[in-house]
Design an enzyme around this catalytic site. Structure first.
Site, mmCIF file in Angstrom:
data_model
loop_
_atom_site.group_PDB
_atom_site.id
_atom_site.type_symbol
_atom_site.label_atom_id
_atom_site.label_comp_id
_atom_site.label_asym_id
_atom_site.label_seq_id
_atom_site.Cartn_x
_atom_site.Cartn_y
_atom_site.Cartn_z
ATOM 1 N N GLU A 115 0.837 -1.207 0.000
ATOM 2 C CA GLU A 115 0.000 0.000 0.000
ATOM 3 C C GLU A 115 0.871 1.256 0.000
ATOM 4 O O GLU A 115 0.527 2.253 -0.646
ATOM 5 C CB GLU A 115 -0.934 -0.022 1.214
ATOM 6 N N GLU A 137 -4.220 -9.491 2.867
ATOM 7 C CA GLU A 137 -4.968 -9.284 4.117
ATOM 8 C C GLU A 137 -6.172 -10.198 4.264
ATOM 9 O O GLU A 137 -6.529 -10.609 5.370
ATOM 10 C CB GLU A 137 -5.429 -7.816 4.217
#
Length: 687
Positions: A115, A137
C-alpha cells in the site's frame, strides 16, 4: 532514525525505511517517522527534485503490526480508525507532494508495505523470484485498509483488481509487472536505485492517475446499465464461495464497488470503516491468531527439540509408488533432494516417478544405499510394513531416519520391525501430497530427539508445515477427522436428510461435506479402522460397537456401495456427469428426525473440537498451535474459526460447555465435555 532522510546534490531525497526489529511494520514508530519525513519533504519542497523510497531490510515492508491489530475491539475501534486515517493521510500527502515519488522495492512488499508502494507514482522492483508483492490481508480476515482497495480499483478497474484483493494473491516481480501493479524490473540493487533516479529526472511533475482531471475507474461508469447487471450478480457469486462465514471478501467487494462510485478521498473513508469493522470482529482474530502467530511459531521450530543442530536430507528412499509414495517422491525431488522410488516392480516404480527429474525408480533395495531418510508409503497393512521396513533399513545409511506414512497404525508398534526404534518416526502426509501443505510428525515411545529434529527439518526442507504429535491410534488428524465423518453417518441413521448434512457442513466452513469425504476415503476403510481398533483394545467394544454410524456403513458396504473408487457410496458417480447423493438414502430419512439445522452444524463442529481437547488431555497433542493449524490444513476444519481449539475460545468456554452438555443430553455421551474443559471454563482460561 526509523526512516533515514538523505538529500543529494541533485535534490533527490532517499527515504530509507529502517524500523527497529527484523522487518519494517506499520506501527507507532513508523507512523511517527513517516509523519516527520513527509513534513520535512513538504517544508523543503522547493529544493527537492524527487523522492526515492526504499528499505534497509531484506524485505521492503512487512505490513501492519498484527500484535496491535489483534487487540482492536469495538471499545477502541474509534482510536484504531483515527490512527488508520492518519497513516493514509501521510501517504496522500506524499503522492500529492508535487514531486515525483518512486518506490524502489528491494524485497517483498505485502499488505501495508505494498500500500505504501501504491502511493508512489512509480514502482520499480528487484527482479528476484524470492520477492512477493500483493495484498494478502483477506487470508487473515482483513481488507487492505491503508488505501490498497481504493488505489488498486482505480489502477486496474474493479474486475481485474478483485481477484488480487479477494484471494490475497502474492505475485513474483515478473508476474506483478504483467498484472500492471509495478512499472519496471531491476537487475540489481544498484540498477534499482539508478532506474528510480532516472524516472525522477524524466518525470518532474507526475500525478497519480486518480488525481488527473476527468479520471474514472476503468470498468465502472456511473449510470452504465451494463455495469449494474454485473455488480448485482457479484454478491450472489461470492456468497456461493464463502457461504457467508468469511466477512472479509464481502467487505472487500463492498469497499471496491462503493468506492468506485465516489471520489478518491471518500473512497478511502469507506475502505477505512470497513477495515475497522473487520479488524474488531472475531473472525479476523481467529485467523490472525492461527495463520500468523501460531503458524509462525511452528515454522520457527516451536515443536522441534532445540538442542539438536539443524540438518538437511540429501537422499531419500520412498517405499511404495502409489499415489502417496509418488507424491512424496515428487515434492522431495522438487526440493532438490535425490530420490529413489521403490516398488515391487520396476514398471510400477517408473509409473510412480512419472518422468519427474531427480527420481530414480527401482525394484531393488540395493538402490537405497546412501539414503539418510527412508519413508514407507505402502498399503495400510501391518504385515506388509513389517516386511519392507527392515529390508530398507539394512540398505540405507546406518544412521538413517526410518519413517512411515501410516495414517492410523501406532508408530511404536511399527517401530518393532526395525533394528533401532529410536530412529523410527511417523511422517503422515495428506493427499494429494503436492497440494496439501501439512505433514503430521508422530513421535513413538522410543523416538529420539535427534530423529524428531531431523524429521522436522526435512518437512521444512520440502516446503511443508510440520506439526508434532505423540503416538496413539489415529494420531491427531485421522482420529479427529474420523469423528466428523462418523457423526454425519450417525445423523443419517437418525433420519436427517443427507443433503441437509452436506449443505450445512459446507455452510459452516468445512472444506468438503462429510458424506462426500467418506466416499473419498472409502466406507470400507472406516470399518477396517473400527475392526482393528476393537482387536487392539477390546475394552472399548461397547462405546465403539454401539455407535449408530457403523450399522449404516455395514449396510451400504454389503450392497457394494464402498465409495467413490467403486463408483457408488453415499453418492452416485455417473460417468462423465456430476456426482449426486444416492436416492436410496431416502430409506433412512424421517420427517420427524427432529434435528435442527443449528444442531447439525454444532454436532459436526463440536465433535471435532471435543476430540481435540481429549487429544490434548491425553498428551497426543502438546501444542495449541499444532492443534489449530493441523485441523485446518490437515482435515479442512472451518478456516474462519482458526481451528478446533480456537473455535472453543471464540465460542466462549462456558458457553461451549453448556452447549456441549445439551448435545450430550440430546444425542449421546460422546458430546460430554471432559473435566479439564469444565475446569478451564470455570477459571476462564482460554486455550
Amino acid at each position: 532514525m526509523a526512516i533515514h532522510y538523505e538529500r543529494d546534490d541533485e535534490g533527490i531525497v532517499t527515504l530509507t525505511m529502517d524500523m527497529s526489529g527484523s522487518a519494517n511494520v506499520m506501527n507507532a514508530e513508523y507512523h511517527e517517522a513517516m509523519g516527520e519525513a513527509v513534513g520535512r519533504l513538504e517544508a523543503e519542497r522547493d529544493d527537492i527534485t524527487g523522492v526515492v523510497l526504499t528499505s534497509a531490510k531484506k524485505t521492503f515492508f512487512a505490513g501492519g503490526d498484527l500484535k496491535l491489530l489483534i487487540q482492536v475491539t469495538s471499545d477502541n475501534a474509534g482510536e484504531a480508525l483515527g490512527f488508520l486515517e492518519d497513516v493514509k493521510g501521510q501517504l496522500r500527502r506524499l503522492e500529492q507532494l508535487g514531486k515525483p515519488v518512486v518506490a524502489a522495492i528491494n524485497g517483498s512488499a505485502l499488505g501495508g508495505g505494498f500500500e505504501i508502494a501504491l502511493a508512489c507514482h512509480h514502482r520499480v522492483v528487484l527482479d528476484d523470484d524470492k520477492i512477493k508483492l500483493g495484498l494478502p490481508e483477506v487470508t487473515l480476515g482483513l481488507l487492505p485498509g491503508g488505501g490498497g482497495v481504493t488505489r488498486m480499483v482505480r489502477l486496474l478497474g474493479v474486475q481485474p483488481a478483485l481477484p488480487l484483493l479477494m484471494e490475497g494473491k502474492q505475485l513474483r516481480p515478473a508476474r506483478a509487472l504483467q498484472a500492471g501493479i509495478v512499472h519496471a524490473l531491476a537487475s540489481s540493487r544498484e540498477d534499482l536505485i539508478a532506474q528510480a533516479r532516472a524516472w525522477i529526472k524524466a518525470n518532474p511533475a507526475p500525478q497519480q492517475p486518480w488525481d488527473q482531471p476527468g479520471h474514472a475507474v476503468p470498468d465502472v461508469k456511473f449510470g452504465d446499465p451494463n455495469v449494474y447487471g454485473l455488480l448485482a450478480a457479484a454478491p450472489a457469486v461470492l456468497r456461493k464461495k464463502t457461504h457467508g462465514v468469511y466477512p472479509a471478501p464481502e467487505k472487500i467487494l463492498a469497499a471496491a464497488v462503493e468506492g468506485a462510485l465516489v471520489d478518491f478521498d471518500t473512497a478511502l473513508k469507506i475502505e477505512g470503516r470497513y477495515f475497522v469493522e473487520l479488524v474488531s470482529g472475531q473472525v479476523s482474530k481467529n485467523m490472525i491468531s492461527t495463520f500468523w502467530f501460531q503458524l509462525n511459531e511452528i515454522g520457527a521450530g516451536g515443536s522441534r527439540p532445540s538442542t539438536v543442530d539443524a540438518s538437511k536430507v540429501t537422499k531419500v528412499g520412498v517405499l511404495g509408488a502409489g499415489m502417496m509414495g509418488a507424491g512424496i517422491a515428487e515434492v522431495s525431488a522438487k526440493a532438490g533432494i535425490e530420490v529413489v522410488l521403490k516398488d515391487v516392480t520396476l514398471e510400477a516404480a517408473t509409473r510412480g516417478a512419472n518422468g519427474n527429474p531427480g527420481i530414480t525408480p527401482t525394484d531393488s533395495d540395493a538402490d537405497l544405499a546412501g539414503c539418510d531418510l527412508i519413508i514407507e508409503a505402502v498399503f495400510e497393512n501391518r504385515e506388509l510394513k513389517n516386511k519392507v521396513l527392515p529390508a530398507a533399513e539394512s540398505a540405507a545409511l546406518p544412521d538413517a531416519v526410518i519413517a512411515s506414512n501410516t495414517s492410523t497404525l501406532p508408530i511404536t508398534g511399527l517401530a518393532s520391525a526395525v533394528a533401532d526404534p529410536s530412529r523410527f518416526i511417523g511422517l503422515h502426509f495428506f493427499s494429494p501430497v503436492p497440494k496439501m501443505r501439512l505433514v503430521e510428525i508422530i513421535r513413538g515411545e522410543q523416538t529420539s530427539d535427534e530423529t524428531l529434529a531431523r524429521a522436522f527439518d526435512y518437512v521444512l526442507q520440502i516446503g511443508k508445515t510440520p506439526i508434532v504429535v505423540n503416538d496413539s491410534r489415529g494420531f491427531y488428524t485421522s482420529r479427529t477427522f474420523g469423528t466428523y465423518v462418523t457423526e454425519a453417518t450417525s445423523m443419517i441413521a437418525e433420519g436427517v436428510q443427507p443433503a441437509l448434512i452436506e449443505n450445512v457442513a459446507k455452510r459452516s466452513g468445512m472444506a468438503v461435506g462429510p458424506l462426500a469425504v467418506s466416499d473419498e476415503v472409502t466406507l470400507t476403510l472406516q470399518l477396517k479402522i473400527r475392526d482393528q481398533t476393537l482387536a487392539d483394545d477390546p475394552s472399548i467394544a461397547g462405546a465403539l460397537g454401539d455407535h449408530p454410524a457403523f450399522k449404516v456403513l455395514e449396510e451400504l458396504v454389503a450392497e457394494g456401495r464402498t465409495g467413490k473408487a467403486s463408483g457408488a457410496g453415499f453418492y452416485e458417480y455417473p460417468e462423465g456427469a456430476k456426482k449426486f447423493l444416492w436416492p436410496g438414502l431416502a430409506r433412512y430419512a424421517r420427517d420427524d428426525a427432529g434435528v435442527t439445522e443449528q444442531d447439525v452444524e454444532d454436532r459436526l463442529l463440536f465433535i471435532q473440537s471435543l476430540e481435540t481437547v481429549r487429544c490434548l488431555d491425553e498428551g497426543v497433542l502438546t501444542s495449541v498451535g499444532d492443534a489449530n493449524v493441523g485441523s485446518v490444513f490437515g482435515f479442512g476444519f472451518a478456516p474462519w474459526s482458526g481451528g478446533t481449539l480456537q473455535f472453543v475460545n471464540a465460542y466462549g468456554l462456558t458457553e461451549f460447555v453448556e452447549r456441549a452438555d445439551y448435545l450430550a443430553d440430546t444425542y449421546g455421551e460422546r458430546f460430554r465435555p471432559p473435566a479439564s474443559l469444565r475446569e478451564r471454563a470455570a477459571k476462564g482460561e482460554k486455550f
